[in-house]
Structure formats: C-alpha cells, structure tokens
Design a protein around this motif. Sequence first.
Motif, PDB file in Angstrom:
ATOM      1  N   THR A  81     102.885 -78.186   8.310  1.00 34.20           N
ATOM      2  CA  THR A  81     103.718 -77.218   8.931  1.00 34.20           C
ATOM      3  C   THR A  81     104.021 -76.193   8.431  1.00 34.20           C
ATOM      4  OG1 THR A  81     105.959 -78.256   8.773  1.00 34.20           O
ATOM      5  CG2 THR A  81     104.363 -79.429  10.820  1.00 34.20           C
ATOM      6  N   ASP A  82     104.680 -75.418   9.413  1.00 37.14           N
ATOM      7  CA  ASP A  82     104.966 -73.864   9.079  1.00 37.14           C
ATOM      8  C   ASP A  82     106.549 -74.087   8.278  1.00 37.14           C
ATOM      9  OD1 ASP A  82     102.853 -72.274   9.609  1.00 37.14           O
ATOM     10  OD2 ASP A  82     103.861 -72.244  12.002  1.00 37.14           O
ATOM     11  N   ASP A 102     112.740 -75.034   4.394  1.00 39.15           N
ATOM     12  CA  ASP A 102     111.893 -75.133   3.396  1.00 39.15           C
ATOM     13  C   ASP A 102     111.031 -74.174   4.363  1.00 39.15           C
ATOM     14  OD1 ASP A 102     110.645 -75.501   0.712  1.00 39.15           O
ATOM     15  OD2 ASP A 102     108.520 -75.891   2.001  1.00 39.15           O
ATOM     16  N   GLY A 103     110.821 -73.181   4.281  1.00 33.18           N
ATOM     17  CA  GLY A 103     109.896 -72.120   5.310  1.00 33.18           C
ATOM     18  C   GLY A 103     110.776 -71.428   5.920  1.00 33.18           C
ATOM     19  N   ILE A 160     107.999 -78.549  17.909  1.00 27.14           N
ATOM     20  CA  ILE A 160     108.855 -79.245  16.825  1.00 27.14           C
ATOM     21  C   ILE A 160     107.980 -81.022  16.484  1.00 27.14           C
ATOM     22  CG2 ILE A 160     111.277 -79.850  16.073  1.00 27.14           C
ATOM     23  CD1 ILE A 160     112.154 -77.183  17.715  1.00 27.14           C
ATOM     24  N   LEU A 161     108.795 -80.961  15.637  1.00 29.31           N
ATOM     25  CA  LEU A 161     108.889 -83.193  15.359  1.00 29.31           C
ATOM     26  C   LEU A 161     110.102 -83.415  14.831  1.00 29.31           C
ATOM     27  CD1 LEU A 161     107.934 -85.931  14.998  1.00 29.31           C
ATOM     28  CD2 LEU A 161     106.000 -85.546  13.013  1.00 29.31           C
ATOM     29  N   GLY A 162     111.037 -84.543  14.915  1.00 22.71           N
ATOM     30  CA  GLY A 162     111.877 -85.063  14.783  1.00 22.71           C
ATOM     31  C   GLY A 162     111.967 -86.011  14.716  1.00 22.71           C
ATOM     32  N   THR A 163     112.644 -86.647  14.181  1.00 26.76           N
ATOM     33  CA  THR A 163     112.939 -88.109  13.359  1.00 26.76           C
ATOM     34  C   THR A 163     114.296 -88.596  12.612  1.00 26.76           C
ATOM     35  OG1 THR A 163     111.125 -90.420  12.443  1.00 26.76           O
ATOM     36  CG2 THR A 163     111.408 -88.496  10.951  1.00 26.76           C
ATOM     37  N   ALA A 177     109.491 -81.237  10.951  1.00 28.35           N
ATOM     38  CA  ALA A 177     108.615 -80.840  10.481  1.00 28.35           C
ATOM     39  C   ALA A 177     108.371 -80.011  12.444  1.00 28.35           C
ATOM     40  CB  ALA A 177     107.818 -81.208  10.189  1.00 28.35           C
ATOM     41  N   SER A 178     108.509 -78.589  11.787  1.00 23.67           N
ATOM     42  CA  SER A 178     107.836 -77.674  12.575  1.00 23.67           C
ATOM     43  C   SER A 178     106.799 -76.921  12.895  1.00 23.67           C
ATOM     44  CB  SER A 178     109.070 -76.680  13.353  1.00 23.67           C
ATOM     45  OG  SER A 178     108.837 -76.507  14.424  1.00 23.67           O
ATOM     46  N   ASN A 179     105.738 -76.158  13.197  1.00 25.01           N
ATOM     47  CA  ASN A 179     105.179 -75.080  13.667  1.00 25.01           C
ATOM     48  C   ASN A 179     105.926 -73.612  14.047  1.00 25.01           C
ATOM     49  OD1 ASN A 179     102.750 -75.685  12.069  1.00 25.01           O
ATOM     50  ND2 ASN A 179     101.561 -74.830  13.435  1.00 25.01           N
TER      51      ASN A 179
END
Length: 615
Positions: A81-82, A102-103, A160-163, A177-179
Amino acid sequence: MEELLRLLADDAPGSELARAAGSNQAARDLALRIRAGMDASKKRETELSALVDVARELASARDPGGVLDTIVHRARTLIGTDVAYLTLYDATQGDTYMRATDGSVSAAFQQLRVPLGAGLGGLVAETHKPYWTADYPSDQRFRHTTRIDDAVGEEGLVAILGTPLTVDGAFVGVLFASNRTRRPFSREEVSLLGSLATLAAVTLVQVRATAETAAALEQLSVAHAGVEHAAAAHDRFAEIVLSGGDVDAIAAALAELLAVWVVLVDATGNELARAGQVGSEPLAGAGAGAGAGAGAGAGAGAGVMPWAESPASGRLTRTGDCWVVAATAKGERLGALVIGGVDELSGADQRIVERAAVVTALVLLFRRQAAEQSRRAQADILADTLSGTTDLRALADRFRLLGKQKELPKQVVVAVCRGDHSGVLARLTAPLEERLVLVGPYAGDLVLLIADSDPVTVAQELTDVARRTGVTIAVTGPAAWGSDVITVHREAARLVATMLRLGKARQAATPNDLGLAGLVGAAHVDVATHVNHVLGEVIQYDRQRGTDLIGTLRAYFASGQSPTRAAEVLHVHPNTVQQRLDRVTVLLGQGWLDPDHALNVQVALQLLATLPDPS
C-alpha cells in the motif's frame, strides 16, 4: 495429459497450460485450478517467510519506538500500500492516538487522535475486529467526523484496512494499511495484516516489559547506591532538630548535601532563609517586598516569590528552572523549599528534599508555637503596662524574661491600629520588627510599642502596612517608660478615632499630620515641631535664599487669599505674588490650598509668630 503434467511440474504459466489442453475443457480447468493452488501455496510460503523475517527483525529491536517503526514499514511492504500507520490505545483519555507512520506526508494526519467508535479506526478499536473499505470517504458504514475526515483527506487516503493489536485479550492499538486510490482488500490481505498485528502486539508488549524491567533494575541499583546518602541526610536533619537548630541550618545542610542552592519562603512567599550560590534569574524579579512577619527571623527583602503557589501535597515538583516542595503540617502549608542550580535530581535526592521539607515544617511549627507564646506574654505585659496596675520594676523583670532585650528602652513610640489588624504583624518590615518592644491587643485595638524617638519616621514605615491591611494607624510619642506610656497611648487612641471621623481611614498618621484636629486631641503640643512639620520646607527655603515666602503667605491670607490685595500690602506686582505662591506650591504640595490644609497652614503661621526668632 502427460504434457499438462510436465508443464505443471515445470511451473509453466497459465497461458501455456491452456494451449496444451487444447479443446479438452475439463483438463484445462483442472490444470488451471492446480496452477492457482500452487500459486496460492507459493504466495503463502512467501508471506510466511516474510513473517519469519519480520519476527527476526522485531526480536532485534530494543525499544518500543523501534518496534513500531518496523511494524508499519513491514505492513506497508507486505500489503503493498501507499501508507501504513499504527495507533496506540490511551486508557486515560479513552481514545487512540497516532504513534508511527510510514509513507505519510500530512502533519495533521500524523498527530490525529481517534475516539472509540469514530471512523474506521475507532470502530476497530471499539469492537477489536478488523474492518476494511475500498473507498472510505463515501463508505457510510462508518461514523464520519470532521477532524478525522479532514486529516484523511489531507493525507489523500481512499482505501483503508485496519486490524486490532491484542495480546491475551488486552487491546493495544490498531494497525492500518491504506492506499491513496480506490482498492479492494482481499481476505488473504486482511489475514496477513492480522498475523503481522498479532506478532507486532506480542513483540511490543515484550519489549515494553523488558524496558520496564531494565528501568526497575537501574532504579533499584540507584536506590541501593543512595541508601547511605539518604541515611546521612536523615542523621543530619535529626541532629539539627535535636540541637535546636533553625531553618537556616536546614537550608545550609540541604545545599551542602545536594550541591544546590536553597531558598525557604513562608506561606505568603516571603524569604525566611537561603543557602548556596543562589542564581540571579529566579530571584531578580522577586522585588523588594514585605518582611518575613512576626517571628520570622530571617528577614525580608525577597518579597513575594513566584514560588508562593507551590502545591501543598508535600511532593517535589518542577517549576521552571527550580524544584519546589511545600512544607506542611497537619494539612496546613507553612512554607516551601525552593531548590535550584541543578538540572536533574535523582529519585533518592528528591526524597531527601521532601524529607527536608518535613523537618522544615516541624521547625516552623515549633517557631510559630514559640512566637505565639511570646506574643501572649507580650500581650499580658502590654495590658498591665497600659492599665497601670503593675509595678514598673515587676514589668521590667517580666520583660527581661522574654529574652528580646535586657532592659526596657528609655523611650518608645506608640502605634494604635484600629480595624481588622490580623495581618498587621505579617506586613511589618524587618527594621521595624527589630525595634518592636511589645505588641498585643488592647481595648479592641492592636497596640505596638516601638523603641524609637521619632513618631514621624515610624508613621512613614507603617504607611504601607495601613494601605495593604486596611487598618487605620495613629502614631504618637515619644514617651518615657512608665506612666508617660499610658498618656501617649490614650492620645493615640483619641487620634485614631479622630482620623476615622475625618475620613482618613487606611492611613498612618501622627498628630501633626492632622493639623489643628491633631493638636486638639494631643496631651501636650510641641509647637516648634508642629510648625516645622507644616511649614518647615518654606522656612528652610527662606533661610537658604534670603526670601520671604512666609511673609507673602501671611499677607496672602490676611487679604482674603487675594494675590492682588496681597501685592498692594507687599508693594510688589501681583505677578510677583503669584510666582511666590507657585514656589510655595512646589514646597508644600498641590493640596496646600485645600480648605483643611489651608487652615493648618494659617494656624502654623500664627504659632510661628509665638516662637522666638532662631537668628
């Protein structure tokens, strides 16, 4: 079929498998399914290998911050991801806050706090379950807030993905993790991020525990090393108390033990003691203020310090460049110790300072009790003196027992304070306090007997006390010890009543300050002193310059305060009279022509005529 098996064994791409199967649809489908399974197994193997690498990398991390940076970097790499980021749970505020990214390029996004239940991250934090979306801005499953949407929009995030990060059921935070473009997340990616989150949470907790254990061991080592130092400090303070030492000795001992400077202030911020090389920066702005108060001993001059509002908890706190701890007894704040000249204090040194504050409070309590006993004894002697019921020799013997002075002073000035006089003693300057012979309540007033022969000077010293406390103070004297003190006290009592009737409350004054009204109430009048008090500046000016301003004043009042008629009497131009009156204004002040003041000037002129010519 044999060709298909060979191609599968050689890891041939799907296009070659489809070509080899030809028209055999069943064989082609079977070959492609086998190929997909092999690809999935290979991808899974790659992911597991990556997780092993992550675990190895995390195991080498020595601080929680390094672990978090590793986690978000690996999440971004593995999911592709970005941006990847991580929030930690804040139990005190009940939300999560951004801890590592990060990013990311947005400062607002990097400082974001997410309440539980708000946005995608808040929902993950509240439910402890993973959530993901291909288009967060338009996804109405989540409770959007302006702050979160603005930060996400500034970062440009879309998918967006969150865990959750959990260990043994304990929630630690959320890994994302996100784009920046629309993108669906597969269940495999959700599972992979979840595995990374689990590994990260366990590692983070372990690293925290290791760091805390190391800190505890270091603290134990430091504490062990400081035992002898603390014991020496305890013995030193105990010796000071048992030997009858004062707060100066405590401050000096503390300054020597910790190589610091020490300032002790009372409950109102007035300095009581100091030791060590006190820096100029905290004291220069304190100003010169009131003294240390009755019984304070160590004098004034520091004024109300900026540390007067130190916490009353008895715990050492940092205030600017200083350390401050309150000296309290029975919940009452008696003062504060201020420590400086050192950037940091170890835990052992902080406890030494706190112990010094306890000992200081004990000494201050002893001092106050002794002062109260002394004041009660003084009040009894004062009452017997003013009532005239006790032999003078007996009073002298009782006075010597107070230990303040060996003998009664030959002359005293009497000050009578009327009104709420509870704060008067605390406002006395150190020079005035040193000359204080007896003090105590009498007939509802606070009476001060001061070893002095000049009531004018004493009244000037008490002016600020009257203004700041709201009392009205009459100062009379001097009086020889004995019956003369009774007479002068009665004069002061009449004077303070006259001051209140004339609207001169919250002032300190002598009979001469009230002019004619003061003369009427006086037991005896020193005409020369009174005239000099009213007209002294003018008389002195005439003597030094050979002028006759006094004569001009007499002509001016005799002609009904008319400069023109006075000029005729004096055979000068009216402008000359006006110039002389302007000079009188400079010498006597702007208010000398006010009715009350003008009357006092006229009376003084009349009395001056009765005095012999000093020439």
